[in-house]
Every structure is written in structure tokens, then in C-alpha cells.
Design an enzyme around this catalytic site. Structure first.
Site, PDB file in Angstrom:
ATOM      1  N   HIS A 207      -5.045  -2.110 -16.888  1.00 50.65           N
ATOM      2  CA  HIS A 207      -6.146  -1.660 -15.952  1.00 50.65           C
ATOM      3  C   HIS A 207      -5.480  -0.261 -15.260  1.00 50.65           C
ATOM      4  CE1 HIS A 207      -2.629  -3.253 -13.822  1.00 50.65           C
ATOM      5  NE2 HIS A 207      -3.023  -2.657 -12.573  1.00 50.65           N
TER       6      HIS A 207
HETATM    7  C1  UD1 Z   1      -4.878  -1.989  -7.622  1.00 52.72           C
HETATM    8  C2  UD1 Z   1      -3.547  -1.155  -7.431  1.00 52.72           C
HETATM    9  C3  UD1 Z   1      -2.838  -1.319  -8.374  1.00 52.72           C
HETATM   10  C4  UD1 Z   1      -2.542  -2.681  -8.990  1.00 52.72           C
HETATM   11  C5  UD1 Z   1      -4.113  -3.310  -9.287  1.00 52.72           C
HETATM   12  C6  UD1 Z   1      -3.946  -4.806  -9.614  1.00 52.72           C
HETATM   13  C7  UD1 Z   1      -3.860   0.844  -5.922  1.00 52.72           C
HETATM   14  C8  UD1 Z   1      -3.822   2.348  -5.810  1.00 52.72           C
HETATM   15  N1  UD1 Z   1      -3.874   0.234  -6.998  1.00 52.72           N
HETATM   16  O1  UD1 Z   1      -5.748  -1.283  -8.658  1.00 52.72           O
HETATM   17  O2  UD1 Z   1      -1.528  -0.909  -8.110  1.00 52.72           O
HETATM   18  O3  UD1 Z   1      -1.774  -2.826 -10.055  1.00 52.72           O
HETATM   19  O4  UD1 Z   1      -4.602  -3.287  -7.799  1.00 52.72           O
HETATM   20  O5  UD1 Z   1      -5.204  -5.270  -9.795  1.00 52.72           O
HETATM   21  O6  UD1 Z   1      -3.722   0.135  -4.843  1.00 52.72           O
HETATM   22  N2  UD1 Z   1     -12.928  -4.142  -8.193  1.00 52.72           N
HETATM   23  C9  UD1 Z   1     -13.817  -5.169  -8.134  1.00 52.72           C
HETATM   24  N3  UD1 Z   1     -13.439  -6.377  -7.607  1.00 52.72           N
HETATM   25  C10 UD1 Z   1     -12.504  -6.509  -6.622  1.00 52.72           C
HETATM   26  C11 UD1 Z   1     -11.694  -5.168  -6.472  1.00 52.72           C
HETATM   27  C12 UD1 Z   1     -12.034  -3.997  -7.066  1.00 52.72           C
HETATM   28  O7  UD1 Z   1     -14.639  -5.356  -9.041  1.00 52.72           O
HETATM   29  O8  UD1 Z   1     -12.206  -7.699  -6.007  1.00 52.72           O
HETATM   30  C13 UD1 Z   1     -13.437  -3.104  -9.075  1.00 52.72           C
HETATM   31  C14 UD1 Z   1     -14.023  -1.849  -8.146  1.00 52.72           C
HETATM   32  O9  UD1 Z   1     -15.020  -1.484  -9.078  1.00 52.72           O
HETATM   33  C15 UD1 Z   1     -13.021  -1.028  -7.778  1.00 52.72           C
HETATM   34  C16 UD1 Z   1     -12.048  -1.093  -8.922  1.00 52.72           C
HETATM   35  O10 UD1 Z   1     -12.099  -2.220  -9.217  1.00 52.72           O
HETATM   36  O11 UD1 Z   1     -13.546   0.343  -7.609  1.00 52.72           O
HETATM   37  C17 UD1 Z   1     -10.571  -0.561  -8.775  1.00 52.72           C
HETATM   38  O12 UD1 Z   1     -10.098  -1.525  -7.450  1.00 52.72           O
HETATM   39  P1  UD1 Z   1      -8.870  -0.865  -6.768  1.00 52.72           P
HETATM   40  O13 UD1 Z   1      -8.442  -2.095  -5.719  1.00 52.72           O
HETATM   41  O14 UD1 Z   1      -9.364   0.463  -6.084  1.00 52.72           O
HETATM   42  O15 UD1 Z   1      -7.536  -0.713  -7.529  1.00 52.72           O
HETATM   43  P2  UD1 Z   1      -7.322  -1.692  -8.799  1.00 52.72           P
HETATM   44  O16 UD1 Z   1      -7.710  -0.860  -9.927  1.00 52.72           O
HETATM   45  O17 UD1 Z   1      -7.638  -2.964  -8.488  1.00 52.72           O
END
Ligand code: UD1
Length: 361
Positions: A207
Site C-alpha cells: 500500500h
Molecule cells: C495510512 C498511513 C500509513 C499506514 C497506512 C495503513 C499516513 C501518511 N499513512 O496510509 O503510514 O501504513 O495508513 O493502512 O498517515 N481510504 C479508504 N478508506 C479509508 C481510508 C482511506 O478508501 O477508510 C482511501 C482513500 O482513497 C484515501 C487513501 O485510501 O485517500 C489513502 O488513505 P490515507 O489515510 O491518506 O493513507 P493510507 O494509504 O491508508
């Protein structure tokens, strides 16, 4: 007077680290706790399911912040978190790990003059292109109490000029959750499809932006998983970020026979990893879990902030992630005779040690 400890969490790996802290807090009647969820992760698969498996109580406050650019997400958490701190007036705000919510809550609390404790302090990948590395460095320099998982982390902090009396080497809270939940997890991985052959399948997770945002890089990783799937079943729980990238670049078919499933709960993932022949991942937590479980792990990263998992544990790094390099690393990881051991203080009692310090801080 009760000690007021505010625990702030936001994303999947935070929940695994916070659960043992809340549990250990219960053994201290002099401690009052507030659990704040920023809402960075909001899908049931990334949030609610983990709370259930970890027996984590429902958050007292959910800030409902959701997704956004780094600046937007960090700022939104800060704005929503500040009034909670002002209202509840904690003695200490405890943040865990290295996600955007960790930094936002630490910064908001520090600016209000509230003490900050960082659990999992001192990890460094030395790669500032990782958003988590920026979060780690800043949070460690804001924190009054730094709880580290091992000696490498202590050394990193001392080199950065952090005073020795702020540093407490307590071990790894991720391992506390693993040891507590593994007996409950066993037998609870009911995946759809044919049963998996014990000890003869692989599990993959990916991821990180550096692996999934560039279609050419993602294509190499998917080609490696497709090739592995010719040899043994490969289960691939797909993070929403990865699914989005793969769909946009039309890469999902390149996974071949690898079995794509939704993100798994904590129990299902532990049960699946424990019986796997191989795990392929870019997750920091999974590197630690495979080391404790003694399962070979190919780590899809240039560097790791958890070098002990390579030095003592089961992890093999793949700095240049072509299909062939990943397959070579897989062969190296499963080769017989690789001695591994569980690092010092990864014994399931880190949260107890942290509470001893917090309760008298
Ligand atoms: C975040 C953390 C990462 C951790 C990961 C675990 C940061 C910078 N990154 O990354 O260190 O390893 O979590 O999963 O904080 N999304 C969904 N549903 C959700 C949440 C997110 O669909 O419940 C999608 C959205 O499109 C979002 C993308 O995932 O834009 C990224 O989510 P985000 O929380 O920004 O970062 P992660 O990639 O999950």
C-alpha cells in the site's frame, strides 16, 4: 487526583498499538482515559473490524476527518483535536506510530503546552520521501516521553540530541497485541474459495505510495505475485489505495492467479500469516509480526525503519523491486537454515512498562 491520559488514534496500525495501552490502563485505578479516533481511516474493513478483533472500546470521540492531501488531512485533524484537548484537559496526550494523525495530534497538544508521549519512538528509515519518516522525526522532537521498541531506536534519538532521560526502552506494543490475540485468531480465517494448504501458500500486502502510485512499479510487483501464484496459492488482501491505483492503470488482470480479497480483519490476517510459507509486504507492522511468528518475509522497501527484522528476524529487503529481484528475495527468504530470533523486549509486556512510566509522570 486522577492522571488524565488521552490516547489519540487514526489509522489501522494505530489501533493495534493502542489496544494494549488501553488494556494496561485498566490496571491503574489512578488513571482516567479518553480515546480519540481522528477518523483518518473510516471504512469498516480498516477501522471498525479492527476495533472488534482487538476488543478496543468504542472511541469516546470521533473527529470524522477522513481522507485528503497530507496538508489538508493533517490540518483538519489539528483543528478538530484542539478543542477536545482544551475541553478534557489531559495530563498527557499519547500518540502511537507514524501516520498523519500521529503528527497532527502531537503538534496540536504540544502547542497547547500539554505533555506528549510517543509510543514507537526512534524509528528511522533515513528516507525523507516517505511521509511516515517526516511524521516520525517531527513527533519525536515534540514529545516529552519517548517509548522505544529497542536499542536501535534509542541510538537514533540520542544521535539527534534528544535527552536520555526522555527515552524509555519498553519493547514493542505491536507484539503485545499479537501475543494476546493469536490464540483467539487461530481458526478464524474464513476466506471465500478453496481451503489453503497449510504452510504452502503466500500472503501479500502492498500500500505504500512508493510501490503503488507509479504504474510501472506496481506492474513489476504484480508480475512477481502472478509468478509466485504459479507455484503456490497467493492471497492478496487489497488496501483501498492500492485498488484505486490498480484500477486506474488497468493492472488488476496482471495479478494472474493471485487471489484478490478485501482488506482482512486483525484476527484473519494473523491466522493467515501464521500458517503461510511466505509473506510479501511493504507494511512495517507486518515485518514485525512475521519476525515474531517466524514466517519468512519479503519486504518490498529500499530501506526499513525496523532493521532488527532483517538483522535478527525473518525479513529480506528488496531495494530495486523488479519482478525477478522480488522472486529472488522470495527464494532467499524461504531457504532452509536461515536462523531467526525474536528481538529483546518483544515479549508482550511493553504496554505494562509504558503505563508504569505514564502513571508516575
Ligand atoms: C495510512 C498511513 C500509513 C499506514 C497506512 C495503513 C499516513 C501518511 N499513512 O496510509 O503510514 O501504513 O495508513 O493502512 O498517515 N481510504 C479508504 N478508506 C479509508 C481510508 C482511506 O478508501 O477508510 C482511501 C482513500 O482513497 C484515501 C487513501 O485510501 O485517500 C489513502 O488513505 P490515507 O489515510 O491518506 O493513507 P493510507 O494509504 O491508508
Amino acid at each position: 487526583m486522577a492522571r488524565r491520559i488521552l490516547y489519540a488514534v487514526g489509522a489501522r496500525p494505530n489501533f493495534v498499538k493502542a489496544a494494549p495501552l488501553l488494556e494496561a490502563s485498566r490496571a491503574h485505578p489512578e488513571v482516567d482515559t479518553l480515546l480519540v479516533h481522528t477518523g483518518q481511516h473510516y471504512d469498516d474493513a480498516l477501522s471498525g473490524a479492527l476495533f472488534r478483533d482487538l476488543e478496543l472500546r468504542a472511541p469516546d470521540v470521533n473527529l470524522g476527518v477522513g481522507s485528503g492531501s497530507h496538508a489538508a488531512q493533517t490540518a483538519a485533524v489539528m483543528c478538530a483535536f484542539e478543542p477536545v484537548v482544551l475541553g478534557w484537559r489531559p495530563d498527557v496526550v499519547v500518540v502511537v506510530g507514524d501516520v498523519n494523525s500521529t503528527l497532527a495530534c502531537a503538534l496540536a497538544a504540544a502547542k497547547l503546552g500539554v505533555a506528549v508521549a510517543h509510543v514507537e519512538a526512534g524509528l528511522r528509515s533515513w528516507d525523507r520521501s516517505m511521509p511516515e519518516e517526516i511524521n516520525r522525526v517531527l513527533v519525536d522532537h515534540l514529545a516529552d516521553l519517548l517509548f522505544t521498541p529497542g536499542r536501535d531506536a534509542d541510538d537514533n534519538l540520542l544521535r539527534e540530541g534528544i535527552a536520555v532521560e526522555r527515552i524509555h526502552r519498553v519493547g514493542n506494543v505491536m507484539v503485545d497485541s499479537l501475543r494476546r490475540q493469536l490464540p483467539r485468531a487461530r481458526g478464524r480465517c474464513l476466506l471465500p474459495g478453496p481451503p489453503l494448504p497449510d504452510g504452502a501458500y503466500a500472503v501479500a500486502t502492498v500500500h505504500r505510495p512508493s510501490n503503488v502510485d507509479d504504474p510501472a512499479q506496481l506492474a513489476e510487483i504484480f508480475a512477481a505475485l502472478a509468478a509466485l501464484a504459479e507455484e503456490m496459492p497467493v492471497v492478496f488482501p487489497v488496501h483501498p489505495r492500492t485498488r484505486g491505483c490498480a484500477e486506474r492503470s488497468g493492472l488488476l488482470p496482471a495479478l494472474g492467479a493471485a487471489r484478490v480479497v478485501e482488506p482482512l480483519g486483525y484476527h484473519a490476517m494473523l491466522a493467515l500469516m501464521e500458517r503461510a510459507r511466505l509473506v510479501v509486504t511493504d507494511s512495517g507492522g507486518v515485518q514485525e509480526e512475521t519476525t515474531v511468528l517466524g514466517v519468512p518475509c519479503v519486504t518490498l522497501r529500499d530501506t526499513t525503519e525496523r532493521p532488527v527484522t532483517v538483522r535478527e528476524g525473518t525479513s529480506v529487503l528488496v531495494p530495486v523491486r523488479t519482478r525477478d529481484n522480488i522472486l529472488r528475495a522470495a527464494a532467499e527468504a524461504v531457504a532452509p537454515g536461515r536462523g531467526t530470533r525474536v528481538p529483546e523486549l518483544w515479549d508482550g509486556r511493553a504496554a505494562e512498562r509504558i503505563l508504569e512510566v505514564l502513571a508516575r509522570f
